[in-house]
Design a protein around this motif. Structure first.
Motif, short mmCIF file in Angstrom:
data_model
loop_
_atom_site.label_atom_id
_atom_site.label_comp_id
_atom_site.label_asym_id
_atom_site.label_seq_id
_atom_site.Cartn_x
_atom_site.Cartn_y
_atom_site.Cartn_z
N LYS A 188 0.84 -1.20 0.00
CA LYS A 188 0.00 0.00 0.00
C LYS A 188 0.87 1.25 0.00
O LYS A 188 2.04 1.21 0.39
CB LYS A 188 -0.91 0.01 1.23
N PRO A 189 0.32 2.37 -0.43
CA PRO A 189 1.10 3.61 -0.41
C PRO A 189 1.41 4.04 1.01
O PRO A 189 0.71 3.65 1.96
CB PRO A 189 0.18 4.62 -1.10
N PRO A 190 2.45 4.85 1.21
CA PRO A 190 2.79 5.29 2.57
C PRO A 190 1.69 6.17 3.15
O PRO A 190 0.91 6.78 2.42
CB PRO A 190 4.09 6.08 2.37
N LEU A 191 1.67 6.21 4.47
CA LEU A 191 0.69 7.04 5.17
C LEU A 191 0.89 8.50 4.82
O LEU A 191 2.01 9.01 4.83
CB LEU A 191 0.83 6.85 6.68
N LEU A 192 -0.21 9.19 4.52
CA LEU A 192 -0.21 10.64 4.37
C LEU A 192 -1.13 11.18 5.45
O LEU A 192 -2.36 11.09 5.36
CB LEU A 192 -0.70 11.06 2.98
N ASP A 193 -0.53 11.72 6.51
CA ASP A 193 -1.30 12.14 7.68
C ASP A 193 -1.75 13.58 7.52
O ASP A 193 -0.95 14.52 7.65
CB ASP A 193 -0.45 11.98 8.94
N LEU A 194 -3.03 13.76 7.24
CA LEU A 194 -3.64 15.08 7.12
C LEU A 194 -4.65 15.30 8.24
O LEU A 194 -5.56 16.10 8.12
CB LEU A 194 -4.33 15.23 5.76
N SER A 195 -4.44 14.60 9.34
CA SER A 195 -5.42 14.63 10.43
C SER A 195 -5.10 15.66 11.50
O SER A 195 -6.01 16.10 12.23
CB SER A 195 -5.52 13.25 11.09
N LEU A 196 -3.85 16.06 11.64
CA LEU A 196 -3.45 16.99 12.70
C LEU A 196 -2.97 18.31 12.10
O LEU A 196 -2.30 18.32 11.06
CB LEU A 196 -2.31 16.40 13.54
N GLY A 197 -3.24 19.40 12.81
CA GLY A 197 -2.75 20.69 12.38
C GLY A 197 -1.31 20.91 12.81
O GLY A 197 -0.96 21.96 13.36
N SER A 198 -0.47 19.92 12.57
CA SER A 198 0.95 19.97 12.93
C SER A 198 1.74 20.23 11.66
O SER A 198 1.98 19.32 10.86
CB SER A 198 1.37 18.64 13.58
N THR A 199 2.14 21.46 11.47
CA THR A 199 2.65 21.89 10.17
C THR A 199 4.02 21.33 9.85
O THR A 199 4.83 21.05 10.75
CB THR A 199 2.69 23.42 10.10
N ASP A 200 4.27 21.18 8.56
CA ASP A 200 5.60 20.82 8.07
C ASP A 200 6.49 22.05 7.92
O ASP A 200 7.70 21.92 7.71
CB ASP A 200 5.50 20.13 6.72
N LEU A 201 5.91 23.25 8.01
CA LEU A 201 6.69 24.48 7.86
C LEU A 201 7.55 24.70 9.10
O LEU A 201 7.17 24.35 10.22
CB LEU A 201 5.76 25.67 7.64
N GLN A 202 8.70 25.31 8.89
CA GLN A 202 9.67 25.45 9.97
C GLN A 202 9.51 26.78 10.72
O GLN A 202 9.05 27.77 10.15
CB GLN A 202 11.09 25.34 9.41
N PRO A 203 9.92 26.81 11.98
CA PRO A 203 9.87 28.06 12.75
C PRO A 203 10.91 29.04 12.23
O PRO A 203 11.85 28.67 11.50
CB PRO A 203 10.21 27.62 14.17
N PRO A 204 10.79 30.32 12.60
CA PRO A 204 11.82 31.29 12.23
C PRO A 204 13.16 30.94 12.86
O PRO A 204 13.22 30.49 14.01
CB PRO A 204 11.27 32.61 12.75
N GLU A 205 14.23 31.13 12.10
CA GLU A 205 15.56 30.79 12.60
C GLU A 205 15.91 31.59 13.85
O GLU A 205 16.62 31.10 14.73
CB GLU A 205 16.60 31.04 11.51
N ALA A 206 15.41 32.82 13.95
CA ALA A 206 15.71 33.62 15.13
C ALA A 206 15.21 32.94 16.40
O ALA A 206 15.87 32.98 17.45
CB ALA A 206 15.05 35.00 15.00
N ALA A 207 14.06 32.28 16.33
CA ALA A 207 13.53 31.58 17.50
C ALA A 207 14.38 30.37 17.85
O ALA A 207 14.70 30.14 19.03
CB ALA A 207 12.08 31.15 17.23
N ILE A 208 14.77 29.62 16.85
CA ILE A 208 15.59 28.43 17.10
C ILE A 208 16.96 28.81 17.64
O ILE A 208 17.48 28.17 18.56
CB ILE A 208 15.72 27.59 15.81
N GLN A 209 17.53 29.87 17.10
CA GLN A 209 18.85 30.30 17.58
C GLN A 209 18.78 30.78 19.02
O GLN A 209 19.69 30.52 19.83
CB GLN A 209 19.41 31.41 16.69
#
Length: 406
Positions: A43-64
């Motif tokens: 079967k194809p791999p799981l595509l999880d569209l159930s949670l509002g957990s974004t793939d977008l990254q936080p601002p680098e200033a926050a991580i730094q």
């Protein structure tokens, strides 16, 4: 050794029993089962569209800022309320910039371990057992969960799709309003992805003051309105007389896994919630607070920078589904599509839970059943736009092929 089945029923409280398993827990079990069999069965791999957990990254200033603070010994220590003052001051400054409202960081701001934590704990801080409280229907699960934990009596105001999911306060009698102790709203609204209007929040605040009701406004999507301007309780001149508003770094700054948020509200409500939290947690690490401060002060435009990404995902995904014969109501808020079940599914007699379970089993695409957000969500499914466009469109094609076979 006795098994867990031998333990008496008293080891689970009635409050916990009333919570049930929860829609996200049920979905997680189904996802795990799919992962175990997908590779073996081709079967194809799981595509999880159930949670509002974004793939977008936080601002680098926050991580730094988090990296820098992690090197300091205090980042590993317990953090009592007094040590959160720099964070609360940064929040107060943000409120001034964002809403033009002067906020007292000492008495009107509180750090939270995610806005979900705050909304779930608030009923314990302001309600007594049996107190009636009003929720929108559909609602976010922590809103009802908090009432269940507080042994409160939930009442529901159904949002009608034909009315644009507007809350019809005129459907609530004056006597019902007089009896209410708490009213929980949230616009922009999860799960319907409706931005909402300031007039709706203002009317709720007016009714709260008139009837002596605590007004809690859950607002983690305030910076992610794709159409129109998001409402806010802080824009109402009555907020100090009745209310508390919950904000989050999870959505606008993509820091969901870091679990940091805040509440701004009337001093008695902030104090009550702080007292409750005082026996529950010691706040987040100063390293995470440093990242949140940097997000507010150095990356205040981050939500505006990610909105075009969500707008393109929304439009492209809607186009593919509509081409497959699945009508889509174009949402005014980022992150979700609130999808009415397609005609083929309704004709097959599938409810929201059955539809999503069968969809996952057949296609590997996981959505959230609408009835997990209350009775008003039956007949819908929530799709989170949390993967790149190519993956979203491929998932939509899988769903379209399955629907054609129903």
């Amino acid at each position: 050794m006795p098994t867990s089945e031998a333990l008496p029923a008293l080891h689970r409280s009635d409050r916990v029993a009333a919570l049930g398993s929860g829609v996200f827990a049920r979905n997680d079990q189904r996802k795990q089962a799919y992962r175990l069999t997908a590779a073996e069965s081709g079967k194809p791999p799981l595509l999880d569209l159930s949670l509002g957990s974004t793939d977008l990254q936080p601002p680098e200033a926050a991580i730094q800022a988090i990296r820098d603070q992690l090197g300091r010994p205090e980042s590993a220590a317990y953090c009592l309320h007094g040590a959160t003052l720099p964070f609360r001051e940064a929040v107060a400054a943000w409120a001034q910039r964002r809403f033009g409202v002067a906020v007292d960081p000492e008495q009107e701001v509180l750090l939270l371990v995610g806005s979900q934590e705050g909304t779930a704990h608030l009923p314990l801080a302001v309600l007594n057992p049996g107190d009636p409280a009003l929720l929108l229907d559909p609602y976010y699960p922590s809103h009802l969960g908090g009432l269940r934990l507080a042994s409160a009596e939930p009442q529901f105001l159904k949002l009608d799709p034909a009315q644009g999911f507007a809350p019809r306060f005129d459907q609530i009698s004056a006597s019902t309003c007089d009896a209410l102790k708490l009213m929980v709203l949230g616009f922009p609204h999860n799960p319907t992805a409706t931005t909402g209007q300031q007039a709706w929040v203002d009317e709720a605040a007016e009714r709260a003051v008139r009837h002596g009701v605590v007004f809690a406004h859950d607002n983690p999507y305030v910076d992610l309105a794709l159409e129109g301007e998001a409402p806010a309780l802080l824009r109402s001149p009555l907020w100090r007389q009745c209310g508390i508003e919950f904000f989050s770094f999870s959505k606008g700054w993509c820091l969901g896994g870091y679990r940091i948020a805040f509440a701004i509200g009337a001093e008695p409500l902030i104090t009550a919630l702080r007292q409750l939290k005082g026996v529950v947690d010691f706040n987040q690490s100063t390293a995470l607070q440093a990242g949140a401060i940097a997000a507010l002060e150095q990356a205040g435009d981050w939500p505006e920078r990610i909105k075009p990404i969500y707008r393109e995902r929304r439009d492209r995904m809607a186009a593919v589904l509509q081409q497959a014969g699945w009508p889509v109501r174009i949402p005014s808020m980022a992150l979700y599509l609130w999808l009415e079940l397609p005609e083929r599914a309704r004709a097959a007699g599938l409810d929201s839970e059955q539809f999503c379970a069968q969809l996952l089993k057949a296609t590997g695409v996981c959505l959230t059943p609408g009835n997990g957000f209350g009775a008003g969500g039956e007949g819908f499914a929530r799709l989170a736009l949390v993967h790149p466009i190519g993956e979203l469109e491929a998932g939509a094609q899988r769903m379209a092929a399955w629907l054609a076979q129903l």
